[in-house]
Scaffold this motif. Sequence first.
Motif, PDB file in Angstrom:
ATOM      1  N   ASN A 110       0.808  -1.221   0.000  1.00 32.88           N
ATOM      2  CA  ASN A 110       0.000   0.000   0.000  1.00 32.88           C
ATOM      3  C   ASN A 110       0.843   1.273   0.000  1.00 32.88           C
ATOM      4  O   ASN A 110       0.579   2.212  -0.755  1.00 32.88           O
ATOM      5  CB  ASN A 110      -0.900  -0.032   1.242  1.00 32.88           C
ATOM      6  CG  ASN A 110      -2.138   0.799   1.057  1.00 32.88           C
ATOM      7  OD1 ASN A 110      -2.319   1.424   0.012  1.00 32.88           O
ATOM      8  ND2 ASN A 110      -2.993   0.816   2.049  1.00 32.88           N
ATOM      9  N   THR A 158      -7.311   4.890  -2.808  1.00 38.05           N
ATOM     10  CA  THR A 158      -7.902   3.783  -2.035  1.00 38.05           C
ATOM     11  C   THR A 158      -8.746   2.896  -2.956  1.00 38.05           C
ATOM     12  O   THR A 158      -8.705   1.667  -2.851  1.00 38.05           O
ATOM     13  CB  THR A 158      -8.759   4.350  -0.877  1.00 38.05           C
ATOM     14  OG1 THR A 158      -8.011   5.363  -0.208  1.00 38.05           O
ATOM     15  CG2 THR A 158      -9.123   3.275   0.121  1.00 38.05           C
ATOM     16  N   PHE A 161      -6.518   0.839  -5.160  1.00 34.54           N
ATOM     17  CA  PHE A 161      -5.886  -0.255  -4.415  1.00 34.54           C
ATOM     18  C   PHE A 161      -6.869  -1.389  -4.114  1.00 34.54           C
ATOM     19  O   PHE A 161      -6.536  -2.565  -4.216  1.00 34.54           O
ATOM     20  CB  PHE A 161      -5.300   0.306  -3.110  1.00 34.54           C
ATOM     21  CG  PHE A 161      -4.700  -0.727  -2.207  1.00 34.54           C
ATOM     22  CD1 PHE A 161      -3.563  -1.427  -2.576  1.00 34.54           C
ATOM     23  CD2 PHE A 161      -5.275  -1.015  -0.979  1.00 34.54           C
ATOM     24  CE1 PHE A 161      -3.005  -2.386  -1.757  1.00 34.54           C
ATOM     25  CE2 PHE A 161      -4.720  -1.980  -0.147  1.00 34.54           C
ATOM     26  CZ  PHE A 161      -3.585  -2.667  -0.536  1.00 34.54           C
ATOM     27  N   GLN A 225      -1.315   5.031   3.472  1.00 33.80           N
ATOM     28  CA  GLN A 225      -1.300   5.796   2.223  1.00 33.80           C
ATOM     29  C   GLN A 225      -1.331   7.302   2.466  1.00 33.80           C
ATOM     30  O   GLN A 225      -0.989   8.085   1.596  1.00 33.80           O
ATOM     31  CB  GLN A 225      -2.430   5.373   1.270  1.00 33.80           C
ATOM     32  CG  GLN A 225      -3.832   5.683   1.715  1.00 33.80           C
ATOM     33  CD  GLN A 225      -4.478   4.476   2.346  1.00 33.80           C
ATOM     34  OE1 GLN A 225      -3.872   3.814   3.189  1.00 33.80           O
ATOM     35  NE2 GLN A 225      -5.702   4.169   1.955  1.00 33.80           N
TER      36      GLN A 225
END
Lengths: 289, 439
Positions: A110, A158, A161, A225
């Motif tokens: 991440n 986000t 990911f 992140q």
Amino acid sequence: MRRREFLGLIAPSVLVMGGLLVLPLYRTVEWSLQRVNYGEAGTFVGLDNYSAALSDPRLGRAVLFTVGLTAVVVATLIVGGYLLAVMVNGLGRSKPFVLGFLLISYVVPNIVGATMFSWLFDANFGGVVNHLVSTLTGHEVLWFIDPWPNRLVIALDTIWFMLPFSMLVIIAGLQGVPAEVIEASRIDGASTFRTHWSVIIPSIRGVLGFVAIISIMDVLRTFDQLVPLSPQATQIGNESIMLYIYNVAFQDGGQQLGLGSAINVLLILLIVILLYPFIRGIAKEARQA
Amino acid sequence: MPQPRTTVVRALATTISAALLLTACGAGSRTSSSTAAQVDCDFPAPSKATSVNVLAYNSSAIDPFTNTMVKSCSKNQVTVKHEPIDFAGQVQKTTATLAGDTGTYDVVETYGFIIPKYAGEQKLRPLDEYVAEFDQEYGLSDINKAMRQAMSYDGKLYGLPMQAQMYVMAYRKDVFESLGLKPPTTFAELRDVAGKIQQAGQIKYPVALPLLASSDIATAYDSALGSLGVDYVDATTMTPNFDKPEAAKAFDELRSLAPFMDPQVTTFDQPRVQQQMYNGSAAVAIMFSGRMNDLTQASNSKFSQQFGFAPPPSVAGGDVLYNTLSVDGWSIPTNAAADPKMLFEMIASSVSADASKASVPAAYPARDGIVTPGSSPYAEAAQVSIGKAPPAEPHPWTSRISNDTRTVVADVVLGNTPVAEGTAQMQQIAAKILAEYKK
């Protein structure tokens, strides 16, 4: 199954769950009622840590930001994951390759992915997206210090990911929908949208609930992140609850472990509240099955 | 068609091979050994195999000393281990390892700012008796006296100095020459120079400072305040100085540079400021000296030959510059498991004359006479800068006040909080911390 076999089989799980879940949870609750420094026994302070946490406006801002991010991202993950899953599920021999390609963002760590993602918006490192947006709009967008553009960057990262996870689980769900049910709906004259809305989606409601539960838990714990994507998170109100806990409890050798634990307990309560409708729905479905 | 069992065995074999290959890649030292010197490290062999864990953040200025220790002292049944880590990680791990009766690390990298705090809590071992014992063998008398002072607390040495870092100003010689400009010596001159570069139209934001709101901004404010001749705290009366006019002026001066800096400057740490200089988006940068050698590398920037170096400007004129002198060194935790005498020999060898010479130009070693004006393109600027830095504040409360007021500093620099309100908040925070030390 004999009692001894049963105990032998569940003992490892009980040990692991006890060591990695129950014990840390107990210690977190205990510390939330204490003033704690590393390597020293805690001093009982009652509800002082909770009082300090709840009177800090930063916590309120962090909760608002985290819950808002969770709502937007989870909704996008379910809708986007479903659309992507339908498209990928319809592929032929190329499906494994497309799936493998789409999973890349999920297997990249991440923090690494977020750092690379930040470069897309950073003029110092080329900033392709930044350049395109500046050229098209004629405005220089301050992606890292303006609250809303920064929120957009965080949400996009986000979603980038987590979308593969959502897609993968929904594909598994789609493959479990009986072909004859879909065929029957088409024979009955249902449009494509109607088939998805009234036949397929209700059939995989449990799967969608599962995706929602896991996604809510993951996004509520947003942390790493934000380091590359929002270096000024505290000042612009984009501090997640986990980042707030880290900043309070650990940053620069800080030792407010009691206060950090109290905020952690509050976060656990928040997660339980947000997950309750989904868990209830899945439990109800399981009982009916 | 392969049997399921064969497939499982193949998958298992592939996984194990990949794991072995990856672990083999990371075997031995986990840091690059290209900057390591081979020096004498003559401790007697311990009675059993021993591991010595070293905690030190990675940077081009610290790595030469760490790598030299790992390379030269891994012998006689002793393995010196160092895992790569960044500065923030080191800060956290230092707190954790020093906390209990036993710690993870035997040697920790420390700096003058935190020595008073940990020495005052008896978390570090005094090194004076070992310095006396090994002075001859490792030439410890040649370590700069002022730097030893910076690593001391209450008259005792708690960190053996390895190198110092001070602010140095890097500027683009080609840009300055084409516009007929000279390196600025005050903030007023810096604004003037930056304005002219902006007007020339080549560079939109000519000034680059590390002002990361979650970290560097506190050091920047401390440097500005120090240049105006004021400490955080009046140590004799133990009262904070944030109610002094200089506290507000320091903010005003920092904010006066805003029109010449990237609007997102409060998200820039030192590597990002380096990046601005590498890619030509800034013409003047003020950073710690340990970052300067990177600027001179042709592999990093096409402007590497165009960078000039000068001492940083003072904020409002006068001899004290916008500067922070940070002395780095090695400390031995009180709770270290290994023999402290052996550990001292290791740290002494890593700052020996040979090791110190090998660290130039990446570092500014603590030994007298190693750095000369010809040692590197920025050596002369560094030498002037080190002599005009604000005095250190060697008190246990300094690092706590800096840490706890950082958010307020960031809010004031960003304009979220008015200066007067910000300094009042800082005064309150500092007074609360000082009250603990008055008890």
